[in-house]
Design a protein around this motif. Structure first.
Motif, mmCIF file in Angstrom:
data_model
loop_
_atom_site.group_PDB
_atom_site.id
_atom_site.type_symbol
_atom_site.label_atom_id
_atom_site.label_comp_id
_atom_site.label_asym_id
_atom_site.label_seq_id
_atom_site.Cartn_x
_atom_site.Cartn_y
_atom_site.Cartn_z
ATOM 1 N N ASN A 149 19.026 42.223 84.418
ATOM 2 C CA ASN A 149 19.452 41.529 83.196
ATOM 3 C C ASN A 149 20.738 40.734 83.423
ATOM 4 N N SER A 182 23.318 38.912 80.789
ATOM 5 C CA SER A 182 23.146 39.379 79.409
ATOM 6 C C SER A 182 24.130 40.510 79.118
ATOM 7 N N GLU A 183 24.197 40.906 77.870
ATOM 8 C CA GLU A 183 25.083 42.039 77.548
ATOM 9 C C GLU A 183 24.476 43.370 78.002
ATOM 10 N N ASN A 184 23.212 43.350 78.425
ATOM 11 C CA ASN A 184 22.547 44.545 78.948
ATOM 12 C C ASN A 184 22.516 44.568 80.473
ATOM 13 N N GLU A 185 23.387 43.798 81.108
ATOM 14 C CA GLU A 185 23.446 43.758 82.567
ATOM 15 C C GLU A 185 23.716 45.157 83.098
#
Length: 105
Positions: free
Chosen positions: A59, A62-65
């Motif tokens: 991811n 993204s903030e879900n990295e």
């Protein structure tokens, strides 16, 4: 020909002699693909330990990295049995699997 067979048997016996963990040396190692988006490595020691691992960024941007790691290792226990573990470590935690490990119900 007999001397070759005797030599081969001596080599086989020498290789089969157990190595004390404190005397173990690295037999092979590799570090590959070490970068900002992941890595991989592997190793083997003279006392029978082996392992490898691959880490990859998921991811990206993204903030879900998150980093996801997959790997395995094995070792010879004092009882002579080789134990192996495969694992995944990610946003869901460390998840090992091995024939000797209990399974959650």
């Amino acid at each position: 020909m007999k001397s070759f067979i005797v030599l081969a048997l001596c080599v086989a016996v020498a290789v089969a002699v157990p190595v004390e963990p404190k005397d173990a040396v690295v037999v092979s190692q590799n570090l590959n693909n070490i970068g900002v988006d992941g890595y991989s490595f592997g190793y083997e020691t003279s006392d029978g330990k082996k392992g490898s691992e691959v880490g990859q960024l998921k991811n990206v941007g993204s903030e879900n990295e998150a980093l996801e790691v997959q790997g395995e290792f094995s070792y010879v226990a004092p009882d002579g049995v080789t134990y192996s573990v495969r694992y995944v470590a990610n946003e869901n935690g460390f998840q090992p699997q091995g024939a000797h490990l209990p399974v959650a119900a």
